[in-house]
Design a protein around this motif. Sequence first.
Motif, PDB file in Angstrom:
ATOM      1  N   GLN A 104       3.472  -8.276  -4.937  1.00 56.09           N
ATOM      2  CA  GLN A 104       3.144  -9.222  -5.999  1.00 56.09           C
ATOM      3  C   GLN A 104       2.769 -10.561  -5.375  1.00 56.09           C
ATOM      4  OE1 GLN A 104       5.834  -8.853  -9.614  1.00 56.09           O
ATOM      5  NE2 GLN A 104       7.132  -7.903  -8.049  1.00 56.09           N
ATOM      6  N   THR A 105       1.778 -11.216  -5.961  1.00 58.26           N
ATOM      7  CA  THR A 105       1.318 -12.506  -5.445  1.00 58.26           C
ATOM      8  C   THR A 105       1.294 -13.548  -6.557  1.00 58.26           C
ATOM      9  OG1 THR A 105      -1.020 -11.985  -5.882  1.00 58.26           O
ATOM     10  CG2 THR A 105      -0.151 -11.414  -3.701  1.00 58.26           C
ATOM     11  N   VAL A 106       1.576 -14.781  -6.182  1.00 60.13           N
ATOM     12  CA  VAL A 106       1.381 -15.920  -7.085  1.00 60.13           C
ATOM     13  C   VAL A 106       0.612 -16.989  -6.312  1.00 60.13           C
ATOM     14  CG1 VAL A 106       3.444 -15.482  -8.463  1.00 60.13           C
ATOM     15  CG2 VAL A 106       3.592 -16.982  -6.459  1.00 60.13           C
ATOM     16  N   GLY A 107      -0.099 -17.839  -7.032  1.00 59.69           N
ATOM     17  CA  GLY A 107      -0.873 -18.881  -6.369  1.00 59.69           C
ATOM     18  C   GLY A 107      -1.907 -19.438  -7.308  1.00 59.69           C
ATOM     19  N   GLU A 108      -2.951 -20.017  -6.732  1.00 58.48           N
ATOM     20  CA  GLU A 108      -3.990 -20.643  -7.552  1.00 58.48           C
ATOM     21  C   GLU A 108      -4.717 -19.643  -8.428  1.00 58.48           C
ATOM     22  OE1 GLU A 108      -7.969 -21.160  -5.087  1.00 58.48           O
ATOM     23  OE2 GLU A 108      -6.291 -22.035  -3.980  1.00 58.48           O
ATOM     24  N   LYS A 109      -4.606 -18.342  -8.091  1.00 56.64           N
ATOM     25  CA  LYS A 109      -5.235 -17.297  -8.897  1.00 56.64           C
ATOM     26  C   LYS A 109      -4.285 -16.730  -9.940  1.00 56.64           C
ATOM     27  CE  LYS A 109      -9.157 -17.486  -6.715  1.00 56.64           C
ATOM     28  NZ  LYS A 109     -10.401 -17.873  -7.384  1.00 56.64           N
ATOM     29  N   GLY A 110      -3.104 -17.345 -10.089  1.00 59.67           N
ATOM     30  CA  GLY A 110      -2.148 -16.867 -11.077  1.00 59.67           C
ATOM     31  C   GLY A 110      -1.222 -15.803 -10.515  1.00 59.67           C
ATOM     32  N   TYR A 111      -0.749 -14.922 -11.377  1.00 60.15           N
ATOM     33  CA  TYR A 111       0.229 -13.894 -11.017  1.00 60.15           C
ATOM     34  C   TYR A 111      -0.476 -12.544 -10.947  1.00 60.15           C
ATOM     35  CZ  TYR A 111       4.206 -10.683 -11.701  1.00 60.15           C
ATOM     36  OH  TYR A 111       5.118  -9.654 -11.588  1.00 60.15           O
ATOM     37  N   ASP A 112      -0.508 -11.961  -9.753  1.00 64.94           N
ATOM     38  CA  ASP A 112      -1.200 -10.688  -9.579  1.00 64.94           C
ATOM     39  C   ASP A 112      -0.603  -9.963  -8.381  1.00 64.94           C
ATOM     40  OD1 ASP A 112      -3.106  -8.658 -10.062  1.00 64.94           O
ATOM     41  OD2 ASP A 112      -4.572 -10.141 -10.683  1.00 64.94           O
ATOM     42  N   GLY A 113      -1.416  -9.182  -7.671  1.00 68.76           N
ATOM     43  CA  GLY A 113      -0.876  -8.461  -6.532  1.00 68.76           C
ATOM     44  C   GLY A 113      -1.907  -7.611  -5.820  1.00 68.76           C
ATOM     45  N   PHE A 114      -1.513  -7.128  -4.642  1.00 68.23           N
ATOM     46  CA  PHE A 114      -2.333  -6.252  -3.815  1.00 68.23           C
ATOM     47  C   PHE A 114      -1.605  -4.921  -3.593  1.00 68.23           C
ATOM     48  CE2 PHE A 114      -3.952 -10.374  -2.427  1.00 68.23           C
ATOM     49  CZ  PHE A 114      -5.315 -10.138  -2.279  1.00 68.23           C
ATOM     50  N   VAL A 115      -2.360  -3.842  -3.518  1.00 76.27           N
ATOM     51  CA  VAL A 115      -1.849  -2.581  -2.971  1.00 76.27           C
ATOM     52  C   VAL A 115      -2.263  -2.515  -1.516  1.00 76.27           C
ATOM     53  CG1 VAL A 115      -2.379  -0.107  -2.867  1.00 76.27           C
ATOM     54  CG2 VAL A 115      -1.563  -1.104  -4.990  1.00 76.27           C
ATOM     55  N   TYR A 116      -1.336  -2.081  -0.674  1.00 76.98           N
ATOM     56  CA  TYR A 116      -1.601  -1.895   0.760  1.00 76.98           C
ATOM     57  C   TYR A 116      -1.251  -0.453   1.095  1.00 76.98           C
ATOM     58  CZ  TYR A 116      -1.145  -2.448   5.854  1.00 76.98           C
ATOM     59  OH  TYR A 116      -1.271  -2.299   7.215  1.00 76.98           O
ATOM     60  N   GLY A 117      -2.211   0.298   1.601  1.00 76.39           N
ATOM     61  CA  GLY A 117      -1.969   1.690   1.945  1.00 76.39           C
ATOM     62  C   GLY A 117      -2.534   2.052   3.298  1.00 76.39           C
ATOM     63  N   ILE A 118      -1.936   3.068   3.904  1.00 75.26           N
ATOM     64  CA  ILE A 118      -2.428   3.604   5.179  1.00 75.26           C
ATOM     65  C   ILE A 118      -2.581   5.112   5.010  1.00 75.26           C
ATOM     66  CG2 ILE A 118      -1.958   3.963   7.626  1.00 75.26           C
ATOM     67  CD1 ILE A 118      -0.388   1.410   7.652  1.00 75.26           C
ATOM     68  N   VAL A 119      -3.746   5.607   5.404  1.00 73.22           N
ATOM     69  CA  VAL A 119      -4.047   7.032   5.286  1.00 73.22           C
ATOM     70  C   VAL A 119      -3.290   7.796   6.379  1.00 73.22           C
ATOM     71  CG1 VAL A 119      -5.892   8.757   5.369  1.00 73.22           C
ATOM     72  CG2 VAL A 119      -6.272   6.547   4.228  1.00 73.22           C
ATOM     73  N   LYS A 120      -2.677   8.891   5.983  1.00 76.31           N
ATOM     74  CA  LYS A 120      -1.884   9.697   6.921  1.00 76.31           C
ATOM     75  C   LYS A 120      -2.769  10.529   7.852  1.00 76.31           C
ATOM     76  CE  LYS A 120       1.990  10.240   3.696  1.00 76.31           C
ATOM     77  NZ  LYS A 120       2.806  11.216   2.977  1.00 76.31           N
TER      78      LYS A 120
END
Length: 220
Positions: free
Chosen positions: A204-220
Amino acid sequence: MEHVWGKVDEYITDKLIPKDDVLEQTLTHNKQAGLPEIDVSPAQGKMLYLLAKTKNAKRILEIGTLGGYSTIWLARALEEDGELITLEAVSHHVQIAQQNISRAGLSERVSILEGKALDTLSQLKEKAALPFDFIFIDADKPNNPKYLKWALDFSKKGTVIIADNVVRNGAVLHDSDEDERVQGTREFFDLLKQEPRIEATAIQTVGEKGYDGFVYGIVK
């Protein structure tokens, strides 16, 4: 709280992100051209840059160019002989992005494919494009599940897949939300849960862009 979040972003930018005329001109150019102000923040752009650099990425795929702000961050992280392919559906956005990328001196490393991403992804597949080391998904959210499937098709073991705007101010919690962007994001999470080829988390992220988030994934 959003006022505080924005102020903290300004503090982080001041301390950790040196003044960069090219990036600042890119945002100014985008605004003057009437593009929506939905670029990643400077702190988020720097994060993408560092993640791609940590990966020693030689091939990057970006789904959703807008005016090329995140494109420039990512292209700067490429290995010297690296390549970035970015997909954008709106002709006006492509024109502005090309100007920004040229001003950044990155035209030789970056190719913009114009058209709906699902069409250009299919064309890449037909050309037997090589796998990518790093993939950033930041386009129309209803198609995120389809973009994830394509991203996996263009991946190899160790490919990093990042997706933006996955929290949507908390709306992702609501299965009754009729916003197709929310439903696309929820389907994206469901697919990640079921998909054995990738392990992922979300921040989850907060900042000048408001409240949102990133998914981070790694392919097996």
